[in-house]
Scaffold this motif. Structure first.
Motif, PDB file in Angstrom:
ATOM      1  N   ASP A  27      13.545  67.193  26.225  1.00 14.06           N
ATOM      2  CA  ASP A  27      14.673  68.072  25.906  1.00 14.06           C
ATOM      3  C   ASP A  27      15.164  68.851  27.132  1.00 14.06           C
ATOM      4  N   GLY A  28      14.449  68.691  28.264  1.00 11.08           N
ATOM      5  CA  GLY A  28      14.839  69.364  29.495  1.00 11.08           C
ATOM      6  C   GLY A  28      14.538  70.848  29.531  1.00 11.08           C
ATOM      7  N   GLU A  29      13.866  71.356  28.522  1.00 13.14           N
ATOM      8  CA  GLU A  29      13.621  72.799  28.408  1.00 13.14           C
ATOM      9  C   GLU A  29      12.502  73.313  29.312  1.00 13.14           C
ATOM     10  N   ARG A  30      11.495  72.463  29.593  1.00 17.30           N
ATOM     11  CA  ARG A  30      10.343  72.907  30.386  1.00 17.30           C
ATOM     12  C   ARG A  30      10.009  71.857  31.437  1.00 17.30           C
ATOM     13  N   TYR A  31       9.406  72.306  32.537  1.00 17.36           N
ATOM     14  CA  TYR A  31       9.106  71.378  33.624  1.00 17.36           C
ATOM     15  C   TYR A  31       7.814  71.765  34.340  1.00 17.36           C
ATOM     16  N   LEU A  32       7.322  70.811  35.133  1.00 17.45           N
ATOM     17  CA  LEU A  32       6.169  71.021  35.997  1.00 17.45           C
ATOM     18  C   LEU A  32       6.522  70.455  37.366  1.00 17.45           C
ATOM     19  N   ARG A  33       6.324  71.237  38.401  1.00 21.53           N
ATOM     20  CA  ARG A  33       6.558  70.787  39.771  1.00 21.53           C
ATOM     21  C   ARG A  33       5.200  70.578  40.437  1.00 21.53           C
ATOM     22  N   LYS A  34       5.033  69.378  41.023  1.00 20.45           N
ATOM     23  CA  LYS A  34       3.794  69.042  41.723  1.00 20.45           C
ATOM     24  C   LYS A  34       4.151  68.710  43.169  1.00 20.45           C
ATOM     25  N   SER A  56       6.856  75.438  33.031  1.00 17.56           N
ATOM     26  CA  SER A  56       7.766  76.571  33.238  1.00 17.56           C
ATOM     27  C   SER A  56       9.084  76.289  32.531  1.00 17.56           C
ATOM     28  N   PRO A  57       9.772  77.340  32.079  1.00 16.48           N
ATOM     29  CA  PRO A  57      11.084  77.131  31.460  1.00 16.48           C
ATOM     30  C   PRO A  57      12.128  76.767  32.513  1.00 16.48           C
ATOM     31  N   VAL A  58      13.072  75.938  32.134  1.00 20.48           N
ATOM     32  CA  VAL A  58      14.194  75.584  33.010  1.00 20.48           C
ATOM     33  C   VAL A  58      15.303  76.581  32.716  1.00 20.48           C
ATOM     34  N   SER A  59      15.634  77.395  33.697  1.00 23.25           N
ATOM     35  CA  SER A  59      16.611  78.465  33.452  1.00 23.25           C
ATOM     36  C   SER A  59      18.050  78.028  33.700  1.00 23.25           C
ATOM     37  N   ASP A  60      18.258  77.059  34.569  1.00 24.38           N
ATOM     38  CA  ASP A  60      19.614  76.621  34.901  1.00 24.38           C
ATOM     39  C   ASP A  60      20.081  75.552  33.912  1.00 24.38           C
ATOM     40  N   GLY A  61      21.233  75.781  33.302  1.00 28.29           N
ATOM     41  CA  GLY A  61      21.758  74.861  32.297  1.00 28.29           C
ATOM     42  C   GLY A  61      22.040  73.468  32.838  1.00 28.29           C
ATOM     43  N   ARG A  66      20.376  67.732  33.223  1.00 24.96           N
ATOM     44  CA  ARG A  66      19.984  66.627  34.103  1.00 24.96           C
ATOM     45  C   ARG A  66      18.551  66.185  33.806  1.00 24.96           C
ATOM     46  N   TYR A  67      17.648  67.146  33.642  1.00 18.07           N
ATOM     47  CA  TYR A  67      16.251  66.819  33.329  1.00 18.07           C
ATOM     48  C   TYR A  67      16.154  66.097  31.983  1.00 18.07           C
ATOM     49  N   ALA A  68      16.892  66.571  31.004  1.00 16.61           N
ATOM     50  CA  ALA A  68      16.857  65.932  29.682  1.00 16.61           C
ATOM     51  C   ALA A  68      17.354  64.496  29.762  1.00 16.61           C
ATOM     52  N   ALA A  69      18.439  64.279  30.481  1.00 18.53           N
ATOM     53  CA  ALA A  69      18.998  62.929  30.605  1.00 18.53           C
ATOM     54  C   ALA A  69      18.030  61.998  31.324  1.00 18.53           C
TER      55      ALA A  69
END
Length: 84
Positions: A27-34, A56-61, A66-69
């Protein structure tokens, strides 16, 4: 918290030989950066399962869309353990 499956949505290399991988929920709402040294190589899989508290939450719409897609595309195209 339970494990959450996240999908690879971004891979970048820096001029300092640093590989940054971003995995996100479909859903693009949360992410993990490694981050890891690019010269070390290693497998990058289409998806990983991580403790939900590490996300972490994705704050930028725009990033969220883009993450969801991209997560949805990876989920349709690849098995979670596929090397990408």
């Amino acid at each position: 918290m339970d494990d959450v499956r996240v999908w690879l949505v971004e891979r970048t290399y820096s001029d300092r030989d640093l590989l940054t991988l971003v995995y996100a929920t479909p859903d693009g709402e949360r992410y993990l950066r490694k981050e890891r040294a690019g010269r070390l190589g290693g497998e990058t899989t289409a998806a990983i399962d991580v403790d939900g508290e590490r996300l972490s939450p994705v704050s930028d719409g725009d990033d969220r869309e883009r993450y969801a897609a991209e997560a949805t595309r990876m989920k349709r195209k690849c098995d979670p353990n596929d090397t990408v």
